[in-house]
Write an enzyme that holds these catalytic residues in place. Structure first.
Site, PDB file in Angstrom:
ATOM      1  CG  ASP A   1       1.108 -14.376 -11.695  1.00  0.00           C
ATOM      2  OD1 ASP A   1       0.924 -14.009 -10.524  1.00  0.00           O
ATOM      3  OD2 ASP A   1       1.714 -15.420 -12.001  1.00  0.00           O
TER       4      ASP A   1
ATOM      5  CG  HIS B   1      -6.926   5.834   4.826  1.00  0.00           C
ATOM      6  ND1 HIS B   1      -6.743   5.218   3.620  1.00  0.00           N
ATOM      7  CD2 HIS B   1      -7.208   4.854   5.708  1.00  0.00           C
ATOM      8  CE1 HIS B   1      -6.915   3.933   3.764  1.00  0.00           C
ATOM      9  NE2 HIS B   1      -7.196   3.676   5.019  1.00  0.00           N
TER      10      HIS B   1
ATOM     11  CE  LYS C   1      -0.638  -2.181   1.345  1.00  0.00           C
ATOM     12  NZ  LYS C   1      -1.825  -1.307   1.369  1.00  0.00           N
TER      13      LYS C   1
ATOM     14  CD  GLU D   1      -5.124   0.388   1.052  1.00  0.00           C
ATOM     15  OE1 GLU D   1      -4.545  -0.682   0.803  1.00  0.00           O
ATOM     16  OE2 GLU D   1      -4.537   1.401   1.470  1.00  0.00           O
TER      17      GLU D   1
HETATM   18  C1  MEV Z   1      -1.221   2.304   2.755  1.00  0.00           C
HETATM   19  O1  MEV Z   1      -1.941   1.311   2.054  1.00  0.00           O
HETATM   20  C2  MEV Z   1       0.036   2.689   2.008  1.00  0.00           C
HETATM   21  C3  MEV Z   1       0.971   3.669   2.738  1.00  0.00           C
HETATM   22  O2  MEV Z   1       1.314   3.131   4.006  1.00  0.00           O
HETATM   23  C4  MEV Z   1       2.201   3.829   1.871  1.00  0.00           C
HETATM   24  C5  MEV Z   1       3.324   4.596   2.530  1.00  0.00           C
HETATM   25  O3  MEV Z   1       3.417   4.628   3.769  1.00  0.00           O
HETATM   26  O4  MEV Z   1       4.147   5.156   1.751  1.00  0.00           O
HETATM   27  C6  MEV Z   1       0.294   4.982   2.990  1.00  0.00           C
END
Ligand code: MEV
Length: 439
Positions: free
Chosen positions: A292, A390, A276, A92
């Site tokens: 792992d 991003h 995430k 990513e």
């Molecule tokens: C993207 O890979 C991760 C985010 O969505 C995490 C978040 O929203 O805190 C930017």
């Protein structure tokens, strides 16, 4: 102070490498290889394409080849007063850049502080067919010493290293779909191993004894990935001055991060995305070191739901002096011996680059990276939104998809980002124009 020790690799490296991102991959490798005093073989391993097919064929089944993803190095990390270069294997865009950027801000405020519990893993032994589950529980608890001794007979090497089964727990589930059930836990200090093989072997070894003592029938004998006795913690304190940008005051930034975290604490929909973002930092280190990542993911999310409602793994607060305080505590079952950590040449080299000397140190460093990544996401979300940064990085991907190579990748990406129009067809147009200009 956590488990972090001096690696004894000579003068401590400086994780702040000027203009690192502007270097070519080869020059970056030289820079980090020199900083960490890596041998040529380790530098070659980090460059990639080093997993021989026969080794891969021995690791899993039905092998047809190997699969590569980019390996980046996050800079600027200071953890417990020591600098670390962080290997991150991830597909990513913006993850490595964001971690490095946040680590730089944190570095100016003293960096990250970490701690951890002992590396205790849990194996579960399921016992069925009991008409007196509470009596069975009492019999098993009385036989504690005998069960621990039997478990420890299986792994003299671990005992020699100071690990081994430390305790048992016994739980009764009165009402399951198949009647009453008793579950015995072996709590095992697995030292520098991830521990799955160790505790699974012990659970299988004690099963006949458990059947004799309980009078029931043993079915499952397997570790739990909810490694809630193997926790690693990181914290960071950031001054408003360090957080301020041209557009936003530090106070506004800190308040925005706290507000963002507040939603993740109460709302599972946001918590999943928030977590995430934390795993965006953690998984790449787990992958790069041959660990792992499914076990780490399973443990993280089960831990996040331990109260019965899924919530944020991290907390962000404003302390009494007005500083932003971030904390992250979570299970971190990472190993440095056994499995791919030892067999995969790039994983071995990544561990050398990190310079960690114990699985606990590795766990603490990894959690600090997760906290940095979380901060990066919240900082952007609470202010300009994530798309600006991003998309600028994503533009490189789009340029490659459109067919750009070499220096054209950056030229096309810059133009896409400047126009806020990051699309493959637009990238093709730019490439066509560049081609004509060169002709
Ligand atoms: C993207 O890979 C991760 C985010 O969505 C995490 C978040 O929203 O805190 C930017």
């Amino acid at each position: 102070m956590g488990a972090v020790q001096d690696s004894g690799v000579g003068p401590r490296l400086n994780s702040r490498i000027e203009k690192f991102r502007d270097l070519s991959p080869a020059d970056r490798l030289t820079a980090v290889g020199d900083a960490a005093r890596l041998a040529q073989a380790d530098r070659d391993a980090l460059r990639g394409g080093v997993l021989p097919l026969d080794l891969a064929n021995g690791m899993i089944e039905n092998v047809v080849g190997t699969f590569e993803i980019p390996l980046g190095v996050a800079t600027n990390f200071t953890i417990n007063g020591r600098d670390y270069l962080i290997p991150m294997a991830v597909e990513e865009p913006s993850v490595v850049a964001a971690a490095s950027y946040m680590a730089r801000i944190a570095r100016g405020c003293g960096g990250f502080e970490t701690s951890s519990t002992a590396p205790i893993m849990r194996a579960q032994v399921q016992i069925l067919g009991l008409s007196d589950p509470h009596g069975a529980r009492a019999r098993l608890l009385s036989a504690r010493d005998q069960i621990i001794a039997a478990a420890n007979e299986k792994d003299q090497v671990l005992i020699g290293l100071g690990g081994g089964c430390r305790e048992i727990e016994v739980q009764v589930f009165e009402d399951t779909a198949v009647g009453p059930m008793v579950v015995l836990h072996l709590l095992v200090d697995v030292r520098d191993a991830m521990g799955a093989n160790t505790v699974n072997t012990m659970a299988e070894a004690v099963a006949p004894m458990i059947e004799r003592i309980s009078g029931g029938t043993v079915r499952l004998r397997i570790l739990s990935n909810l490694a809630d006795l193997r926790l690693a913690r990181a914290r960071v304190r950031l001054t408003p001055k360090a957080l301020a940008t041209k557009e936003f005051t530090g106070e506004r930034m800190a308040a925005g991060i706290v507000e963002a975290c507040s939603l993740a604490i109460v709302d599972p929909y946001r918590a999943a995305t928030h977590n995430k973002g934390i795993m965006n930092g953690i998984d790449p280190v787990v992958v790069a070191t041959g660990n792992d990542w499914r076990a780490i993911e399973a443990g993280a999310h089960a831990w996040a739901a331990r109260s019965g409602r899924y919530t944020s793994l991290s907390r962000w607060e404003i302390d009494a002096a007005g500083n932003l305080m971030g904390t992250l505590e979570m299970p971190m079952a990472l190993g440095m011996v056994g499995g791919a950590t030892k067999t995969h040449p790039a994983a071995r080299a990544a561990l050398k680059l990190l310079g960690v000397t114990s699985a606990q140190e590795l766990a603490e460093v990894t959690v600090a990276v997760g906290l940095a990544q979380n901060m990066a996401a919240l900082r952007a979300l609470a202010t300009e939104g994530i798309q600006r940064g991003h998309m600028a990085l994503h533009a490189r991907n789009i340029a490659i998809v459109a067919g750009a190579s070499g220096a054209d990748i950056d030229t096309v990406a810059r133009e896409l980002a400047a126009d806020h129009d990051v699309r493959v067809d637009r990238a093709r147009e730019i490439l066509l124009r560049l081609g004509k200009e060169k002709a």
